[in-house]
Scaffold this motif. Structure first.
Motif, short mmCIF file in Angstrom:
data_model
loop_
_atom_site.label_atom_id
_atom_site.label_comp_id
_atom_site.label_asym_id
_atom_site.label_seq_id
_atom_site.Cartn_x
_atom_site.Cartn_y
_atom_site.Cartn_z
N UNK A 247 0.81 -1.21 0.00
CA UNK A 247 0.00 0.00 0.00
C UNK A 247 0.85 1.27 0.00
N UNK A 248 2.11 1.15 0.44
CA UNK A 248 2.99 2.32 0.49
C UNK A 248 4.43 1.84 0.37
N UNK A 249 5.32 2.80 0.10
CA UNK A 249 6.75 2.52 0.09
C UNK A 249 7.45 3.45 1.05
N UNK A 250 8.54 2.98 1.62
CA UNK A 250 9.35 3.79 2.52
C UNK A 250 10.80 3.70 2.06
N UNK A 251 11.65 4.57 2.59
CA UNK A 251 13.05 4.60 2.15
C UNK A 251 13.94 3.73 3.02
N UNK A 252 13.50 3.39 4.22
CA UNK A 252 14.31 2.55 5.10
C UNK A 252 13.42 1.90 6.16
N UNK A 253 14.00 0.99 6.93
CA UNK A 253 13.23 0.25 7.93
C UNK A 253 12.64 1.14 9.03
N UNK A 254 13.40 2.05 9.65
CA UNK A 254 12.81 2.88 10.71
C UNK A 254 11.59 3.67 10.22
N UNK A 255 11.69 4.24 9.01
CA UNK A 255 10.54 4.97 8.49
C UNK A 255 9.36 4.03 8.26
N UNK A 256 9.64 2.85 7.72
CA UNK A 256 8.57 1.88 7.49
C UNK A 256 7.90 1.47 8.79
N UNK A 257 8.69 1.32 9.86
CA UNK A 257 8.12 0.88 11.14
C UNK A 257 7.17 1.92 11.71
N UNK A 258 7.56 3.20 11.70
CA UNK A 258 6.63 4.17 12.28
C UNK A 258 5.43 4.40 11.38
N UNK A 259 5.58 4.20 10.08
CA UNK A 259 4.42 4.31 9.19
C UNK A 259 3.44 3.17 9.45
#
Length: 307
Positions: A247-259
């Protein structure tokens, strides 16, 4: 309180009328008693807010459609998007709490919600906290002590954590964040393999995550050395999986986790069983949201962090 809630229900306040059929007698249509009582469970400040004053279903639907049309543009107006999302906040909460639609339906009706900026804003509307800032501040604050706890672990858990730490060569801020977020599920007894999915360029991606309710997918290079694969979340695009769909993309793991954490609030999702301890830790310890009584594993780790 019972009399107060009865009066509030009679006035039509959504946060109490949602439970109006609990005993059957308040049900306007004579429906049977409501067994699935809706109530805030994770410290939501705005669980089911009322419509803005002077607005009705028709006007708010027009605002929602204006937001959808704006998102179709190559460069949407962020100010306009924020204005319409603020205005239609009560409509979205009513849909996700009462109707519980499929994620793909929410993507179609509320495309603006699936952007990093709006996830943070929606989290602020629901909880009243800054998602990105408070997540990073708490993570960075506890990371040194968590690294010490990782090093002190023994047994199988200690071996897994030791492997992660050996594979982390350059301990910059981002690498430490990735290491801590990957180590937390290990010491809390969760199953990170069910949550973190990795794929190579030649893999059939959908086959890897089609049955994953909530997770993170990372794209790797097949010729990547083993010690780099553990930190691939820092170097390659990261996909966010909900109900078997990216559903979305993030640039790294920490950003993906808080999203992902923010989306569980924005979409009123249940924490996945295989990562429940980790998400509870993020909510109750890192973000300091909701009840203060912790499960034994979480309380033990919190006590260790205070040493």
């Amino acid at each position: 309180m019972g009399n107060y809630r009865t009066k509030m229900r009679q006035l039509g306040h959504l946060d109490v009328t949602v439970n109006g059929g609990k005993h059957g007698k308040h049900s306007p249509c004579g429906d049977p008693p409501n067994k699935r009582i809706k109530k805030p469970k994770r410290g939501e400040v705005n669980y089911l807010p009322d419509f803005p004053e002077g607005q009705d279903d028709s006007s708010l639907e027009d605002a929602r459609q204006r937001m959808v049309d704006e998102m179709k543009k190559k460069t949407p107006n962020r100010v306009l998007i924020k204005q319409k999302m603020d205005l239609t906040f009560a409509v979205l909460r009513n849909e996700v709490v009462n109707d519980e639609p499929a994620i793909i339906q929410i993507c179609q009706r509320w495309p603006a919600l699936f952007t990093e900026h709006q996830v943070c804003l929606e989290f602020s509307r629901v909880v009243g906290k800054s998602l990105r800032q408070e997540f990073y501040e708490a993570l960075d604050h506890h990371s040194p002590r968590l690294m010490e706890i990782f090093k002190a672990k023994r047994g199988l858990t200690g071996q897994v954590l030791a492997d992660l730490m050996r594979q982390t060569k350059a301990l910059d801020v981002m690498a430490v964040r990735c290491l801590v977020l990957r180590g937390l599920p290990v010491i809390l007894g969760d199953d990170p393999s069910a949550f973190f999915k990795a794929c190579f360029d030649t893999d059939d991606e959908e086959r890897l995550y089609s049955d994953v309710p909530v997770g993170i997918l990372c794209h790797e290079q097949e010729n990547m050395s083993p010690h780099m694969q553990s930190l691939h979340h820092n170097a390659f695009p990261v996909g966010i999986i909900l109900e078997g769909k990216i559903v979305m993309n993030a640039v790294n793991l920490p950003q993906a986790m808080y999203i992902v954490f923010g989306l569980t609030y924005a979409l009123h999702l249940t924490y996945p069983k295989y990562m429940k301890n980790t998400f509870d830790f993020v909510q109750q310890v890192l973000m300091n949201i909701g009840k203060t009584d912790l499960k034994p594993k979480l309380q033990t780790l919190k006590n260790q962090l205070a040493m």
